[in-house]
Design a protein around this motif. Structure first.
Motif, mmCIF file in Angstrom:
data_model
loop_
_atom_site.group_PDB
_atom_site.id
_atom_site.type_symbol
_atom_site.label_atom_id
_atom_site.label_comp_id
_atom_site.label_asym_id
_atom_site.label_seq_id
_atom_site.Cartn_x
_atom_site.Cartn_y
_atom_site.Cartn_z
ATOM 1 N N SER A 64 0.817 -1.217 0.000
ATOM 2 C CA SER A 64 0.000 0.000 0.000
ATOM 3 C C SER A 64 0.848 1.264 0.000
ATOM 4 O O SER A 64 0.431 2.293 -0.537
ATOM 5 C CB SER A 64 -0.940 0.003 1.205
ATOM 6 O OG SER A 64 -0.219 -0.207 2.408
ATOM 7 N N GLU A 65 2.024 1.214 0.616
ATOM 8 C CA GLU A 65 2.969 2.341 0.646
ATOM 9 C C GLU A 65 2.268 3.649 0.993
ATOM 10 O O GLU A 65 2.396 4.658 0.303
ATOM 11 C CB GLU A 65 3.692 2.468 -0.703
ATOM 12 C CG GLU A 65 4.587 1.281 -1.017
ATOM 13 C CD GLU A 65 5.375 1.476 -2.301
ATOM 14 O OE1 GLU A 65 4.948 2.282 -3.143
ATOM 15 O OE2 GLU A 65 6.412 0.825 -2.452
ATOM 16 N N THR A 117 -3.926 -4.664 -6.045
ATOM 17 C CA THR A 117 -2.657 -4.772 -6.758
ATOM 18 C C THR A 117 -2.439 -6.220 -7.167
ATOM 19 O O THR A 117 -2.990 -7.136 -6.543
ATOM 20 C CB THR A 117 -1.480 -4.262 -5.913
ATOM 21 O OG1 THR A 117 -0.288 -4.279 -6.715
ATOM 22 C CG2 THR A 117 -1.245 -5.136 -4.691
ATOM 23 N N SER A 146 7.223 -9.246 -7.431
ATOM 24 C CA SER A 146 6.984 -7.811 -7.581
ATOM 25 C C SER A 146 5.499 -7.586 -7.819
ATOM 26 O O SER A 146 4.783 -8.492 -8.262
ATOM 27 C CB SER A 146 7.802 -7.237 -8.744
ATOM 28 O OG SER A 146 7.416 -7.845 -9.971
ATOM 29 N N GLY A 189 2.355 -4.622 -9.186
ATOM 30 C CA GLY A 189 2.050 -3.420 -9.927
ATOM 31 C C GLY A 189 1.540 -2.326 -9.017
ATOM 32 O O GLY A 189 1.288 -2.532 -7.826
ATOM 33 N N LYS A 190 1.347 -1.138 -9.582
ATOM 34 C CA LYS A 190 0.834 -0.005 -8.820
ATOM 35 C C LYS A 190 -0.612 -0.268 -8.413
ATOM 36 O O LYS A 190 -1.423 -0.698 -9.231
ATOM 37 C CB LYS A 190 0.909 1.266 -9.665
ATOM 38 C CG LYS A 190 0.438 2.511 -8.929
ATOM 39 C CD LYS A 190 0.551 3.742 -9.821
ATOM 40 C CE LYS A 190 0.063 4.995 -9.103
ATOM 41 N NZ LYS A 190 0.165 6.205 -9.957
ATOM 42 N N PRO A 191 -0.965 -0.037 -7.153
ATOM 43 C CA PRO A 191 -2.350 -0.263 -6.720
ATOM 44 C C PRO A 191 -3.344 0.602 -7.500
ATOM 45 O O PRO A 191 -3.050 1.753 -7.838
ATOM 46 C CB PRO A 191 -2.315 0.147 -5.245
ATOM 47 C CG PRO A 191 -0.898 0.008 -4.846
ATOM 48 C CD PRO A 191 -0.094 0.385 -6.052
ATOM 49 N N VAL A 192 -4.505 0.031 -7.786
ATOM 50 C CA VAL A 192 -5.571 0.758 -8.466
ATOM 51 C C VAL A 192 -6.823 0.723 -7.595
ATOM 52 O O VAL A 192 -7.104 -0.267 -6.910
ATOM 53 C CB VAL A 192 -5.877 0.164 -9.851
ATOM 54 C CG1 VAL A 192 -4.692 0.321 -10.782
ATOM 55 C CG2 VAL A 192 -6.271 -1.295 -9.745
#
Length: 207
Positions: free
Chosen positions: A87-88, A123, A131, A133-136
């Protein structure tokens, strides 16, 4: 005397048979492996297993915010890879994470809350969790959405959550992807109550 001999004989025979039915000694558990950061407060652990490994998911709380973390083991749980912050979040609270895995595709959903808002994010990993991907955001950003769930079947990815309506009722909302979460259809209301619906659960098989 004959009776005593018979009893002794039976006991002698049983002494040779019973050990073969005895249970093996339980070897116990291996030493615990620490997955999360010991300087943070960790909560809500979850785990799934597959032929590709052991996958772990949890929440870490630190400095007034919380994030979703993921790690994977490929050696039967003896060691785990360096955790990935999915989530960063720089601020806010990311909680109630759920995930599913199939054929090296790992899908994770969670709820992120900030300043009176709450949205569902997703994600995906296409390399077995190495790895992501960028969360949507898959929920309606104008609505409060919480407690997401996820399920997969072949290339289909399904998610459901609770959404708060303008009249303050909560209903179950559902969305699906037919292309491995590359795109999602418009969310559908599964319930349309004037009151409150409970947290949903999902299961997928075939179509």
């Amino acid at each position: 005397m004959k009776t005593l001999i018979i009893i002794v004989s039976i006991l002698f025979i049983l002494s040779g048979i019973l050990p073969s039915f005895a249970q093996e000694t339980n070897p116990g558990f291996t030493n615990a492996v620490t997955l999360s950061n010991i300087s943070s407060d960790s909560a809500s652990p979850d785990m799934i297993t597959s032929s590709d490994g052991i996958f772990a998911l949890w929440i870490e709380n630190k400095s007034g915010k919380s994030d979703v973390f993921f790690s994977k083991s490929t050696d039967g749980g003896n060691t785990f890879a360096t955790p990935i912050d999915l989530s960063e979040s720089s601020v806010g609270q990311s909680n109630y994470a759920a995930f599913a895995e199939k054929d090296k595709n790992v899908y994770v959903v969670w709820q992120t809350s900030l300043s009176g808002t709450a949205s569902v994010f997703l994600t995906k990993s296409s390399d077995g969790g190495a790895s992501f991907g960028k969360p949507v955001m898959i929920s309606d950003k104008s609505k409060l959405a919480a407690f997401p769930q996820i399920a997969i079947s072949d290339a289909h990815v399904y998610s459901a959550w609770l959404e708060k309506s303008d009249n303050n009722s909560t209903n179950v909302v559902f969305t699906k992807s037919d292309d491995q979460a590359n795109s999602f259809g418009a969310p559908l209301f599964l319930t349309q109550n004037l009151g409150n619906s409970g947290i949903p659960k999902l299961l997928a098989t075939g179509n």
